[in-house]
Design a protein around this motif. Structure first.
Motif, mmCIF file in Angstrom:
data_model
loop_
_atom_site.group_PDB
_atom_site.id
_atom_site.type_symbol
_atom_site.label_atom_id
_atom_site.label_comp_id
_atom_site.label_asym_id
_atom_site.label_seq_id
_atom_site.Cartn_x
_atom_site.Cartn_y
_atom_site.Cartn_z
ATOM 1 N N THR A 7 -3.827 7.244 12.759
ATOM 2 C CA THR A 7 -5.038 6.755 12.088
ATOM 3 C C THR A 7 -4.661 5.361 11.995
ATOM 4 O OG1 THR A 7 -6.931 7.115 10.874
ATOM 5 C CG2 THR A 7 -4.911 7.519 9.723
ATOM 6 N N ALA A 23 1.008 5.363 0.802
ATOM 7 C CA ALA A 23 0.378 6.644 1.792
ATOM 8 C C ALA A 23 0.575 7.989 0.752
ATOM 9 C CB ALA A 23 0.685 6.984 2.928
ATOM 10 N N ARG A 37 -0.181 -1.262 10.090
ATOM 11 C CA ARG A 37 -1.638 -1.065 10.441
ATOM 12 C C ARG A 37 -2.040 0.332 10.579
ATOM 13 N NH1 ARG A 37 -2.690 -5.515 14.574
ATOM 14 N NH2 ARG A 37 -0.624 -6.041 14.886
ATOM 15 N N THR A 38 -0.980 1.097 10.918
ATOM 16 C CA THR A 38 -1.412 2.597 11.406
ATOM 17 C C THR A 38 -0.298 3.677 10.603
ATOM 18 O OG1 THR A 38 -0.021 2.602 13.216
ATOM 19 C CG2 THR A 38 -2.419 2.231 13.652
ATOM 20 N N ILE A 39 -0.874 4.930 10.577
ATOM 21 C CA ILE A 39 0.133 5.849 10.072
ATOM 22 C C ILE A 39 0.060 6.920 10.852
ATOM 23 C CG2 ILE A 39 0.263 7.467 7.830
ATOM 24 C CD1 ILE A 39 -1.198 5.682 6.229
ATOM 25 N N LEU A 86 -8.269 8.934 4.167
ATOM 26 C CA LEU A 86 -8.297 8.613 5.777
ATOM 27 C C LEU A 86 -8.465 9.822 6.688
ATOM 28 C CD1 LEU A 86 -5.033 6.296 5.790
ATOM 29 C CD2 LEU A 86 -7.363 5.824 5.750
ATOM 30 N N ARG A 90 0.835 -1.114 -0.041
ATOM 31 C CA ARG A 90 0.028 0.054 -0.077
ATOM 32 C C ARG A 90 0.870 1.291 -0.096
ATOM 33 N NH1 ARG A 90 -4.918 -0.852 4.231
ATOM 34 N NH2 ARG A 90 -6.367 -0.432 2.547
ATOM 35 N N LEU A 94 -5.733 1.932 9.658
ATOM 36 C CA LEU A 94 -6.029 1.583 8.108
ATOM 37 C C LEU A 94 -7.347 0.871 8.100
ATOM 38 C CD1 LEU A 94 -2.757 0.842 6.350
ATOM 39 C CD2 LEU A 94 -3.931 2.849 6.357
ATOM 40 N N ASP A 95 -7.692 0.290 9.159
ATOM 41 C CA ASP A 95 -8.964 -0.513 9.118
ATOM 42 C C ASP A 95 -10.372 0.193 9.518
ATOM 43 O OD1 ASP A 95 -8.958 0.389 11.707
ATOM 44 O OD2 ASP A 95 -8.747 -1.866 12.565
ATOM 45 N N TRP A 150 4.321 5.208 7.854
ATOM 46 C CA TRP A 150 3.859 3.848 8.322
ATOM 47 C C TRP A 150 4.231 3.195 9.445
ATOM 48 C CZ3 TRP A 150 -0.122 1.775 5.408
ATOM 49 C CH2 TRP A 150 -0.240 2.419 4.357
ATOM 50 N N VAL A 153 -4.747 6.732 1.166
ATOM 51 C CA VAL A 153 -4.075 5.485 0.816
ATOM 52 C C VAL A 153 -4.505 4.760 -0.513
ATOM 53 C CG1 VAL A 153 -3.307 4.909 3.148
ATOM 54 C CG2 VAL A 153 -5.335 3.886 2.305
#
Length: 186
Positions: free
Chosen positions: A66, A3, A41-43, A23, A1, A68-69, A36, A12
Motif C-alpha cells: 500500500t 508503521a 513511499r510504500t509498505i 492504512l 514515520r 502512504l499517499d 517499508w 502509520v
C-alpha cells in the motif's frame, strides 16, 4: 514515520506519535509483517485472506503493498498457500519472500508482483529473509537445522555459513557483514 499494527490493521504515524492513520481498515482480516520500501513511499505487509465462499478466514496468507499517499492497496500474491515474510531488495525493485508453509521456500518477485520465482532454497517459515546491502545475495535459515545459508539473488551458489545451531536463527546484514541472532535456550 513509524508503521505499526493495531487491532489487526496496519497504521502509520509520525515519529512523535501524531498523525496516526489506518492504512488498511480491514476488520475481518488481520495484517502482519509491515516492511517499508527503501524509498519510504510504500509498505509491504501480509494478510490472512478471507475465504469468500465459506465466509471464514482461511489458511492463505498473501502479500500486499500500500502507498502512504492514500493510494489503493494491491495484492501481490494470490494462491491457497502461505506467502509472507516479505523483504524489499535495497533498490526496491525486487521482493524476497517465503512461499509455502510446510515446505517453505525462498521466492522472489518484482516489486509489482510479477515474475514470481521459486529459488529452490528450503527455509524456516518463521524466520525473515535478509538481502545483502548491494542486493546481490539473500541470507536465510535452512529448513532442516536453522543454520545460516546465503545464495545469490537469482538462486545460484547456495552455501552454508554456520553449523547446526540449536534453536531458531534470524539473520540480518550490516553494511559490511552478516549477523546472526540466536535466542537464549528455553
Amino acid at each position: 514515520r513509524i508503521a505499526f499494527l493495531r487491532r489487526g490493521d496496519l497504521w502509520v504515524m509520525n515519529a512523535d506519535g501524531t498523525g496516526q492513520r489506518n492504512l488498511t481498515d480491514s476488520p475481518e482480516e488481520a495484517e502482519a509483517g509491515a516492511t517499508w520500501s527503501p524509498d519510504g513511499r510504500t509498505i509491504l505487509f501480509e494478510r490472512r485472506v478471507r475465504n469468500l465462499a465459506t465466509r471464514t478466514t482461511g489458511g492463505a496468507v498473501e502479500i500486499f503493498v500500500t502507498a502512504l499517499d492514500g493510494g489503493e492497496e494491491r495484492r501481490l500474491t494470490s494462491n491457497t498457500a502461505y506467502d509472507g515474510r516479505a523483504s524489499w531488495s535495497p533498490d526496491g525493485r525486487r521482493i524476497a519472500f517465503i512461499c509455502g508453509f510446510v515446505d517453505a521456500r525462498v521466492c522472489v518477485m518484482n516489486g509489482d508482483g510479477t515474475d514470481r520465482r521459486d529459488l529452490g532454497a528450503r527455509t524456516n517459515n518463521d524466520s525473515p529473509l535478509a538481502w545483502s546491502p548491494d542486493g546481490k545475495q539473500i541470507a536465510y535459515t535452512a529448513r532442516d537445522d536453522s543454520a545460516v545459508e546465503v545464495m545469490n539473488a537469482d538462486g545460484s551458489d547456495k552455501h552454508r555459513l554456520t553449523s547446526s545451531p540449536t534453536g531458531e536463527v534470524f539473520v540480518a546484514w550490516a553494511t559490511d557483514s552478516l549477523f546472526e541472532f540466536r535466542p537464549p535456550p528455553d
